[in-house]
Design an enzyme around this catalytic site. Structure first.
Site, PDB file in Angstrom:
ATOM      1  N   PHE A 110       6.094 -34.937   5.100  1.00 45.91           N
ATOM      2  CA  PHE A 110       5.445 -33.670   4.762  1.00 45.91           C
ATOM      3  C   PHE A 110       5.753 -33.187   3.356  1.00 45.91           C
ATOM      4  CE2 PHE A 110       7.631 -29.529   4.575  1.00 45.91           C
ATOM      5  CZ  PHE A 110       8.956 -29.919   4.688  1.00 45.91           C
ATOM      6  N   LYS A 111       6.818 -33.698   2.756  1.00 48.27           N
ATOM      7  CA  LYS A 111       7.179 -33.203   1.428  1.00 48.27           C
ATOM      8  C   LYS A 111       6.131 -33.554   0.371  1.00 48.27           C
ATOM      9  CE  LYS A 111      12.017 -32.745   2.529  1.00 48.27           C
ATOM     10  NZ  LYS A 111      11.936 -33.106   3.961  1.00 48.27           N
TER      11      LYS A 111
END
Ligand code: PLP
Length: 494
Positions: A110-111
């Site tokens: 998700f980063k």
């Protein structure tokens, strides 16, 4: 407008560009909005918008001195050809809940959502401030930030990036992703210690530079890609709005209905973006904070006492193996109504003694919105196996921790609101653990495990992971935690 101030000293608000350029405030605090009144974004304004445009609109509210056109350019360029779908963060319906897939980017975690934009936000901020210095980004990673940051900064002019990861503290695949990174401006280095050692080391480098100015003397500005940077946090608000818009568009909820979000939490950045969205006007019911065996946040939210003096546990959800959740400081500042003295006092106690107790008023506010629980490795594995058998949906270990906590939350609290579980990594990023969850014995290494997982499930292997094993290793540096400063000074002076 000067919308951001440090969590640790009296108001000397700065604009968003300065907050992004600096990363940490000079007093060691984190830049946090003074109030959210000027940041309101009504949900109905985004129902008809694409994921990218929702990103532009949320950023426009949060970053006061960036223009809409400028943000549109940053968003378009940052996400172009990087994500698997136009949708950026698809919402899947799984067994009576919704899974918000945040892992469709270039590093499958998700980063990517934030780190695809951060380099452009930082270089745009530098221009606004009229500065020319070379930017040296320092990052400590528990696995996912590192690669996503390297990928985001790769060959961005005027920038260099150095990533520290705990030796033995990241998965085979995560390590391979980092040590094969290309680009003329990237440095990757193992630290002999755990993630907290690496993060503490990075903080110490910033403090040392603050006092002695060796980087400045070399025409270099140190900056951060960790989730303490406002430029990391701000892009994450968009997917809360996007998920909500999807639910309305599909007729799963009526406009205005409240939705719960369940967030697998480490540094408290992802879930804090949800709190920002709530304060901006999104109808959020509860923010459910899910931890693994490193249950320091669960204990804090339940007891009001933050105590890091405990054994660091290595779990199968390593990106959540954290004992000091940096972004919690921002939340404490918000919940304390901007009482920087109280925050500075708690942070000093944390530093000196490893423990502090939050005022009752802060905890009352926090518990009104947040609910917390934790899940063990065994529980996460059980969830992966069961959900796959029952629905055919395959999730990773971090997502499974959140799923388990959602089940407990629903059993204990009810509430009856729709729940969105944030899914933070592709199952192929942690293939050995996922295989084990399916009852198969672990393969030789991460890559053999990927093959075996594919053979077992038929779920497609994301392209960025499939190509990894044939790439040459480019980075072999390793240092002790007390040598990190010297390593960075070497780069700055080069
Ligand atoms: C970073 C990360 C988390 C934790 O997010 P925070 O913002 O640090 O709370 C959870 N899952 C994965 C896969 C991550 O990479």
């Amino acid at each position: 407008m000067y919308m951001y101030q440090s969590t640790r000293s009296p108001a000397q608000p700065v604009r968003a560009s300065q907050a992004i350029f600096r990363g940490l405030a000079p007093d060691g605090g984190l830049y946090t909005p003074v109030d959210f009144d000027s940041m309101r974004l009504e949900p109905k304004e985004v129902y008809s918008l694409s994921a990218r445009e929702i990103s532009v609109q949320t950023l426009k509210r949060l970053l006061d001195d960036f223009s809409e056109d400028e943000l549109r350019e940053i968003v378009e360029a940052g996400y172009r050809d990087k994500f698997e779908t136009e949708d950026l963060t698809p919402l899947a319906e799984v067994a009576g809940a919704y899974v918000l897939e945040l892992f469709r980017g270039p590093t499958c975690a998700f980063k990517d959502v934030a780190l695809s934009l951060l380099p452009r936000l930082v270089t745009a901020a530098r221009e606004k401030l009229g500065l020319r210095d070379r930017i040296l980004v320092l990052t400590a990673t528990s696995g996912d930030t590192g690669k996503a940051a390297l990928k985001g900064f790769e060959d961005v002019p005027g920038t260099e990036i150095a990533v520290f990861y705990p030796q033995g503290g990241v998965s085979d695949v995560q390590r391979a992703q980092m040590v094969t990174q290309t680009g003329s401006n990237v440095h990757v280095c193992a630290v002999r210690g755990n993630f907290d050692d690496a993060q503490t080391g990075v903080k110490a480098i910033f403090a040392h530079e603050q006092e002695h100015g060796w980087a400045r003397d070399a025409g270099v500005r140190l900056s951060s890609a960790n989730s303490i940077n406002l430029g990391r946090l701000a892009p994450q608000v968009a997917y809360y709005y996007k998920a909500y818009a999807d639910l309305v568009r599909r007729g799963n909820i009526r406009p205005g209905d409240e939705v719960d979000f369940v967030v697998p939490t480490g540094n408290f950045g992802d879930i804090l973006a949800g709190e920002f969205a709530r304060r901006m006007g999104l109808p959020v019911g509860r923010l459910v904070c899910a931890s693994n065996a490193n249950r320091v946040l669960t204990d804090f939210i339940r007891t009001g006492r933050y105590d890091r003096r405990r054994e660091f546990q290595k779990t199968l959800s390593p990106s959540m193996d954290i004992l000091v959740s940096s972004n919690l400081e921002r939340y404490l500042f918000l919940a304390a109504g901007g009482d920087w003295k109280a925050v500075a006092d708690m942070m000093e106690k944390l530093r000196a003694k490893g423990v502090y107790t939050a005022p009752e008023s802060v905890m009352r506010e926090m518990r009104r919105v947040f609910w917390a629980d934790c899940a063990t490795d065994e529980e996460a594995l059980e969830v992966i196996g069961r959900v796959f058998r029952e629905t055919g949906y395959l999730m990773d270990t971090h997502t499974a921790v959140a799923w388990k906590v959602m089940e407990r939350y629903r059993a204990e609290e009810g509430g009856g609101r729709p729940a969105v579980v944030l899914s933070t990594a592709s199952p192929y990023k942690f293939p050995a653990a996922v295989l084990r969850a399916l009852g198969k014995s672990a393969a030789e290494d991460g890559f053999a495990a990927m093959d075996a997982l594919f053979a077992e499930t038929g779920a497609p292997v994301p392209a960025p992971l499939a190509g990894l094993r044939d790439m040459p290793v480019r980075h072999g540096d390793a240092v002790g935690k007390e040598e990190m400063l010297e390593y960075i000074q070497g780069i700055a002076r080069r």
